[in-house]
Design an enzyme around this catalytic site. Structure first.
Site, short mmCIF file in Angstrom:
data_model
loop_
_atom_site.label_atom_id
_atom_site.label_comp_id
_atom_site.label_asym_id
_atom_site.label_seq_id
_atom_site.Cartn_x
_atom_site.Cartn_y
_atom_site.Cartn_z
CG HIS A 93 -1.95 1.05 1.17
ND1 HIS A 93 -1.69 2.36 1.50
CD2 HIS A 93 -3.24 1.02 0.78
CE1 HIS A 93 -2.78 3.08 1.33
NE2 HIS A 93 -3.73 2.30 0.89
CD GLU A 141 -5.13 2.91 -2.82
OE1 GLU A 141 -4.14 2.73 -2.10
OE2 GLU A 141 -6.27 2.57 -2.49
O1 G3P Z 1 -6.48 1.58 0.65
C1 G3P Z 1 -7.37 2.45 0.02
C2 G3P Z 1 -7.07 3.85 0.38
O2 G3P Z 1 -5.71 4.13 0.32
C3 G3P Z 1 -7.85 4.83 -0.44
O3 G3P Z 1 -8.07 5.90 0.41
O4 G3P Z 1 -9.53 7.37 1.66
O5 G3P Z 1 -9.19 7.71 -0.81
O6 G3P Z 1 -10.55 5.76 0.02
P1 G3P Z 1 -9.41 6.73 0.30
#
Ligand code: G3P
Length: 223
Positions: A93, A141
Site C-alpha cells: 500500500h 491506486e
Molecule cells: O487503501 C485504500 C485507500 O488508500 C484509499 O483511500 O480514503 O481515498 O478511500 P481513500
C-alpha cells in the site's frame, strides 16, 4: 473472495480502531449479507483476531512481513495472520511502500500460507512489474488521490483501463481493482465499467457520518 469486490481499508483511523473497528466490520457484514455483495475489511493487525471471531466476511491484513516463524521482533508473520483469522493481505500500500524484491517475497510468503494477495500499485509501470509475481489481485491506486474524495475511476479512467489491459496481457488470472477517492456508488460503477472487478477504499466509508448508507449506495450501484 467473490467478485465484484469492495475492500474497506480501515487504516489506523480512530473511527476504525478497537471497538469501533468491530462495529464498522459488523456494518460491512450486514450490508454484504443483505445486498449479497462481497465486502472485505482490512483492519489493523491488533483487531483481526477479535473481529474474525464475530463476523463472517473476508478479513485482510494491511501488510505482512516476508518472514518465517522465528526470532523476529516487531514483525507480523503470515502464520500469525492466518491463525488470527485473516484470509489475505494487502501488500505495498502506498502508506506501507515496499521495494520490488520485498513485494515479491511478501507475495510468496503469503502464498506459502494460502493467504490471498492484494498488491497495491501506484502506476502502470509498477503494475507491470508486480504482475510478474502473480498476486491474486492488483489495485491501481494513485497516491495523490488517496483521501482526496476525487475518484480515480472518474478522473483517471484511461489509466485504470490501461492498467487492466497491461496486467491481463501479462497474466489474465490476476484480478484488477482500483482505489483512491472512491466515495459514491457511481465511482464503483465506473470502476467496473473500466474493466476492474471492484474497489479498495477507506475514508469514503470509515470517515462517513453514515457508513451503512455509503455501503448501500455502493451495493445498489453494482446491482
Ligand atoms: O487503501 C485504500 C485507500 O488508500 C484509499 O483511500 O480514503 O481515498 O478511500 P481513500
Amino acid at each position: 473472495m467473490k467478485i465484484p469486490l469492495i475492500i474497506v481499508n480501515f487504516k489506523c483511523y480512530e473511527e476504525s480502531t478497537g471497538q469501533n473497528a468491530l462495529k464498522l466490520a459488523k456494518i460491512c457484514e450486514s450490508v454484504s449479507k443483505e445486498y449479497k455483495i462481497e465486502i472485505a475489511v482490512a483492519p489493523q493487525f491488533t483487531d483481526i483476531c477479535s473481529i474474525s471471531k464475530e463476523i463472517n466476511i473476508p478479513i485482510l491484513s494491511q501488510h505482512l512481513d516476508p518472514i518465517k516463524p522465528g526470532a523476529f521482533t516487531g514483525h507480523v508473520s503470515a502464520l500469525a495472520l492466518k491463525q488470527a483469522g485473516a484470509v489475505g493481505t494487502l501488500i505495498n500500500h502506498s502508506e506501507r511502500k515496499l521495494e520490488l524484491n520485498k513485494i515479491r517475497e511478501c507475495i510468496q510468503t503469503a502464498k506459502d500460507y494460502e493467504l490471498i494477495t492484494v498488491c497495491c500499485s501506484a502506476d502502470v509501470n509498477e503494475s507491470k512489474e508486480i504482475a510478474k509475481f502473480n498476486p491474486g489481485f492488483i489495485v491501481y491506486e494513485p497516491p495523490e488521490l488517496i483521501g482526496s474524495g476525487i475518484s480515480v475511476s472518474q478522473t483517471k479512467p484511461e489509466v485504470v483501463e490501461k492498467t487492466v489491459n497491461v496486467i491481463k496481457k501479462i497474466n489474465p488470472n490476476i484480478k484488477v481493482l482500483c482505489g483512491a477517492g472512491i466515495t459514491k456508488g457511481e465511482d464503483v460503477k465506473k470502476a467496473l465499467e473500466l474493466g476492474t472487478v471492484g474497489v479498495l477504499l477507506a475514508s469514503g466509508v470509515v470517515k462517513a457520518k453514515d457508513p451503512r448508507k455509503v455501503l448501500i449506495d455502493f451495493a445498489e450501484s453494482i446491482k
